[in-house]
Each structure stands twice: as structure tokens, then as C-alpha cells.
Motif scaffolding. Structure first.
Motif, PDB file in Angstrom:
ATOM      1  N   ASP A 169       0.795  -0.969  -0.045  1.00 35.46           N
ATOM      2  CA  ASP A 169       0.109  -0.039  -0.012  1.00 35.46           C
ATOM      3  C   ASP A 169       0.785   1.392   0.000  1.00 35.46           C
ATOM      4  O   ASP A 169       1.999   1.334   0.852  1.00 35.46           O
ATOM      5  CB  ASP A 169      -0.885   0.129   1.229  1.00 35.46           C
ATOM      6  N   PRO A 170       0.695   2.074  -0.886  1.00 38.04           N
ATOM      7  CA  PRO A 170       1.424   3.497  -0.877  1.00 38.04           C
ATOM      8  C   PRO A 170       1.432   4.307   0.440  1.00 38.04           C
ATOM      9  O   PRO A 170       2.456   4.976   0.599  1.00 38.04           O
ATOM     10  CB  PRO A 170       1.025   4.188  -1.813  1.00 38.04           C
ATOM     11  N   ASP A 171       0.548   3.915   1.187  1.00 35.46           N
ATOM     12  CA  ASP A 171       0.482   4.661   2.385  1.00 35.46           C
ATOM     13  C   ASP A 171       1.377   3.991   3.569  1.00 35.46           C
ATOM     14  O   ASP A 171       1.304   4.411   4.724  1.00 35.46           O
ATOM     15  CB  ASP A 171      -0.982   5.053   2.949  1.00 35.46           C
ATOM     16  N   THR A 172       1.950   2.804   3.470  1.00 32.35           N
ATOM     17  CA  THR A 172       2.564   2.098   4.308  1.00 32.35           C
ATOM     18  C   THR A 172       3.880   2.788   4.604  1.00 32.35           C
ATOM     19  O   THR A 172       4.212   3.853   4.176  1.00 32.35           O
ATOM     20  CB  THR A 172       2.832   0.613   4.029  1.00 32.35           C
ATOM     21  N   ALA A 173       4.502   2.177   5.729  1.00 35.29           N
ATOM     22  CA  ALA A 173       5.931   2.833   6.293  1.00 35.29           C
ATOM     23  C   ALA A 173       6.882   2.721   4.778  1.00 35.29           C
ATOM     24  O   ALA A 173       6.550   1.725   4.067  1.00 35.29           O
ATOM     25  CB  ALA A 173       6.520   2.045   7.473  1.00 35.29           C
ATOM     26  N   PRO A 174       8.034   3.237   5.307  1.00 35.72           N
ATOM     27  CA  PRO A 174       9.121   3.037   4.137  1.00 35.72           C
ATOM     28  C   PRO A 174       9.276   1.578   3.594  1.00 35.72           C
ATOM     29  O   PRO A 174       9.312   0.685   4.426  1.00 35.72           O
ATOM     30  CB  PRO A 174      10.189   3.809   4.677  1.00 35.72           C
ATOM     31  N   LEU A 175       9.435   1.616   2.488  1.00 30.94           N
ATOM     32  CA  LEU A 175       9.575   0.097   1.924  1.00 30.94           C
ATOM     33  C   LEU A 175      11.053  -0.369   2.231  1.00 30.94           C
ATOM     34  O   LEU A 175      11.798   0.146   2.346  1.00 30.94           O
ATOM     35  CB  LEU A 175       9.728   0.474   0.199  1.00 30.94           C
ATOM     36  N   GLY A 176      10.793  -1.502   3.172  1.00 28.68           N
ATOM     37  CA  GLY A 176      11.760  -2.562   3.402  1.00 28.68           C
ATOM     38  C   GLY A 176      12.364  -1.776   4.641  1.00 28.68           C
ATOM     39  O   GLY A 176      13.902  -1.915   4.519  1.00 28.68           O
ATOM     40  N   ARG A 177      11.942  -1.081   5.507  1.00 25.68           N
ATOM     41  CA  ARG A 177      12.657  -0.605   6.648  1.00 25.68           C
ATOM     42  C   ARG A 177      13.576  -1.484   7.240  1.00 25.68           C
ATOM     43  O   ARG A 177      14.658  -1.236   7.488  1.00 25.68           O
ATOM     44  CB  ARG A 177      11.569   0.330   7.446  1.00 25.68           C
ATOM     45  N   HIS A 178      12.915  -2.617   7.774  1.00 27.06           N
ATOM     46  CA  HIS A 178      13.521  -3.420   8.553  1.00 27.06           C
ATOM     47  C   HIS A 178      14.751  -4.039   7.925  1.00 27.06           C
ATOM     48  O   HIS A 178      15.729  -4.495   8.539  1.00 27.06           O
ATOM     49  CB  HIS A 178      12.528  -4.849   9.116  1.00 27.06           C
ATOM     50  N   GLY A 179      14.353  -4.526   6.714  1.00 30.11           N
ATOM     51  CA  GLY A 179      15.240  -5.197   5.937  1.00 30.11           C
ATOM     52  C   GLY A 179      16.425  -4.255   5.656  1.00 30.11           C
ATOM     53  O   GLY A 179      17.651  -4.574   5.495  1.00 30.11           O
ATOM     54  N   THR A 180      16.301  -2.965   5.478  1.00 32.25           N
ATOM     55  CA  THR A 180      17.442  -1.980   5.123  1.00 32.25           C
ATOM     56  C   THR A 180      18.216  -1.877   6.427  1.00 32.25           C
ATOM     57  O   THR A 180      19.538  -1.789   6.315  1.00 32.25           O
ATOM     58  CB  THR A 180      16.614  -0.640   4.960  1.00 32.25           C
ATOM     59  N   LEU A 181      17.717  -1.962   7.682  1.00 31.36           N
ATOM     60  CA  LEU A 181      18.414  -1.982   8.877  1.00 31.36           C
ATOM     61  C   LEU A 181      19.253  -3.300   8.896  1.00 31.36           C
ATOM     62  O   LEU A 181      20.562  -3.103   9.394  1.00 31.36           O
ATOM     63  CB  LEU A 181      17.597  -1.992  10.064  1.00 31.36           C
TER      64      LEU A 181
END
Length: 378
Positions: free
Chosen positions: A92-104
């Protein structure tokens, strides 16, 4: 896994400490190639500087099964070698930034820094390893709410088919039998699997599980939880500086952060000694540990896994590699005891090569003799 934004420079950092407030992520423009490595206390605890004298993970590929990764981050833009989405769902475009946990997690494994000579930003445990991002969840925070067994299984299978040397399972998992079988198959095919020490696969055979410790090597765990005595070892997992979406930086905590760092160290070993089997890599990592982590409550419960030391692990791997051939094709195949057809196919291929070589030599010899006879007739 919890996160806390890294403080900005100057007065913002002071206010954050005094008030306990969460500071915003450090944007790339604010960093301006400033070196944040002095804030990466995990590097010293893991003894990474000495480990990097052997290599920085060049050629190793780590499959990160998580939320996906923000590839626009300046410290990660060359670290992601490929990305796969096995969920089949659009965010969904309104969700948190794409892949936040994966980015960490990606930053802890293989962040490269940025700027001149990569002096700015942060470095992962294996800053020259490649990351195969495999999206196995639609929950941007990495929570287990979206865990689906077939996504994790498909992600593991895809990682194996894409020639990953290490699989890091920091996304949600169910702990199902199908997942355990997929992990076992990956192990049989020469892929080293790392999982969080408080996740559903902590006691799964063929996977290295990792507990978290703080800067004082004290065991840490989610609120209300007890560190798992079955974990294979421990690694830094409290306020560890890493990458955040949109070019920022933040701090990660928990066993997922610890397992990401351990996966990076495993990538260092796989890059230097690709002939070692997963069991050899696990043994080297466990041999390369310091004394057991401090924990008063757990002092009498068998927490003897120890805290990971990358330099010592590489030394242990070097010792193991002395008795293993430099190239072992069986790393990518099942054992010949389980696959007799592979053994006989190899024998047949070798015999065919010898026959063809003999025929070629015979024909060349005949050609030379024929040429000599024609020359004599003239």
C-alpha cells in the motif's frame, strides 16, 4: 527487534540524551561524508578491523529474507546484487517506507559507507559482500503478523537457486516443519543459515542461532523474554548503528540485529574459504568466541555459547581449510550417499572425457603419419 534513531550531531544529540526523546534519522545531507564508524562499537567487540586484514567478504552472497531493502541508500546502493519478492503482493503506498527492517539488517551485514574512499556513513560486518534481498513479508517492521509458511519456504528455495552462500532469516517465520525441511535442504546444498536466537528456529538443526549482547557483553532480550540457552552464540545487538531508509541512519537492537552481524562474519569466512561446508563454518564461528556473555540470572543455566569474535573465527576457519581441498563441487550438490546417480554420472562423464581425449590423440597421430608418407612419395 527494536530501533532507536541515531542522534544528530551537536545540540540535538545532547537533548536526546537528557530528555530520552527519539531523534530523527541522520539524513545523508547532514552526514556530508562524516565518518560514523567511531560510533559503531560492535566493530571493536567483534574485532572486525583485524578480521578485515584477511578480506572484506568480496564474492560472498548473503540472502536476506526480510521486508526488502531501500536500495537508494548511499551506503547500500552497490551492496544489493539482486532483489526477489516471493509474497506476490504489492505494498500500500501509505505504508511505512519500503523495506525498513530489511534496510536495517542489510546495513549490519554489508553497508559500504559512502563518499571519498567510503569514509562516510557506516560499514557492515562484510562491507564487500553482496546481498540478495528476498522479500518474504509485507510487514515493514519485520513483525510476525504477516508470516506465511510458503513465503519463507519459497524464499529459502529461491536463495539456494540464486547461489547464496549465506541465508539470513530475520523476517517473520512460523517454525513449521516445511521451513525446517527447507533449511535442511539449503544446508545439504552448502548454504549456511543464520537465525535469531529468540525466533522459532532457535533449536532447528542446520541453522546457527544468535543471542544479543550489549557493549558490556551483557545478554539482552525483548522485554519479558529470557535469553535462549539453545542459541549457538551471541553477538552485538543493543543500539547498533546501521542504515535507515531515505538515506538515514538509526540504531537497531535485538537478536535480529545480532544475527545480521553474525551473518556478515559468516560471509567473511565464506569469501575466504568457499570450500568449507556449513558445519565447518558453524564450528569456526563457535570456536572464535570469547567467554560466555555476562548474565547473573543465566549464570547457572548453561549459557556457554560465547560472544562472537570475527578475527578468531577466521583463524579457526583457516585451520579447518588446511584439510579441505580448495574447490569442492559437493558444496553445491547433495552427498553422493543420498544421490548415487550423481556419483555414477560423474564417473561416466570422466570416462567419456578420457575416451574422447584418446581418440583425438590417435587421429592426430594418424594425420602426422599420413603427412610424412605423402612427403616421402614426392
Amino acid at each position: 527487534m527494536s530501533t532507536r534513531r541515531a542522534p544528530q550531531f551537536g545540540i540535538i544529540a545532547v537533548l536526546a540524551v537528557l530528555t530520552g526523546a527519539t531523534a530523527p534519522a541522520v539524513a545523508n545531507a547532514d552526514v556530508d561524508h562524516s565518518d560514523l564508524s567511531r560510533d559503531q562499537w560492535a566493530h571493536e567487540l567483534l574485532d572486525l578491523e583485524e578480521a578485515w586484514e584477511h578480506g572484506r567478504g568480496t564474492g560472498a552472497r548473503v540472502a536476506l529474507l526480510d521486508t526488502g531493502v531501500d536500495q537508494t541508500h548511499p551506503d547500500l546502493d552497490s551492496a544489493i546484487v539482486d532483489e526477489v519478492d516471493v509474497t506476490g503482493q504489492d505494498l500500500d503506498p501509505d505504508t511505512a517506507p519500503l523495506g525498513r527492517h530489511g534496510t536495517l539488517m542489510a546495513g549490519l551485514v554489508a553497508a559500504r559507507g559512502h563518499g571519498e574512499e567510503h569514509a562516510g556513513g557506516v560499514l557492515g560486518a562484510a562491507p564487500e559482500a553482496g546481498i540478495l534481498s528476498v522479500r518474504t513479508t509485507t510487514a515493514q517492521d519485520g513483525s510476525a503478523e504477516s508470516a506465511e509458511q510458503d513465503w519463507v519456504v519459497s524464499g529459502i528455495e529461491r536463495a539456494v537457486s540464486e547461489n547464496a552462500q549465506v541465508i539470513l532469516l530475520t523476517g517473520p517465520a512460523t517454525g513449521s516443519e516445511a521451513e525446517r525441511e527447507a533449511i535442511a535442504e539449503a544446508h545439504n546444498r552448502g548454504v549456511f543459515v543464520v537465525v535469531p536466537g529468540d525466533g522459532p528456529h532457535v533449536a532447528t538443526p542446520n541453522a546457527l542461532s544468535v543471542n544479543a549482547v550489549d557493549e558490556q557483553q551483557q545478554l539482552v532480550s525483548p522485554e519479558g523474554a529470557t535469553p535462549n540457552a539453545e542459541a549457538s552464540l551471541a553477538a552485538p545487538g543493543q543500539d547498533v548503528l546501521t542504515t535507515d531508509p531515505d538515506g538515514g541512519f538509526t540504531e537497531a537492537s535485538g537478536t535480529t540485529a545480532a544475527s545480521a552481524l553474525a551473518a556478515g562474519v559468516a560471509a567473511l569466512i565464506r569469501a575466504e574459504y568457499p570450500q568449507l561446508r556449513p558445519d565447518d563454518v558453524a564450528e569456526a564461528l563457535q570456536d572464535g568466541t570469547t567467554s560466555p556473555p555476562a548474565n547473573d540470572e543465566a549464570s547457572d543455566t548453561g549459557y556457554g555459547s560465547g560472544v562472537l569474535n570475527a578475527a578468531a573465527a577466521l583463524e579457526a576457519a583457516a585451520d579447518s581449510a588446511e584439510d579441505v581441498p580448495p574447490f569442492d563441487p559437493s558444496l553445491a550438490e547433495e552427498d553422493t550417499e543420498d544421490s548415487p546417480w550423481l556419483f555414477w554420472a560423474t564417473v561416466a562423464a570422466g570416462a567419456a572425457f578420457i575416451v574422447l581425449a584418446a581418440l583425438l590423440v590417435f587421429r592426430l597421430a594418424r594425420g602426422r603419419r599420413g603427412g610424412t608418407r605423402r612427403a616421402r612419395r614426392r
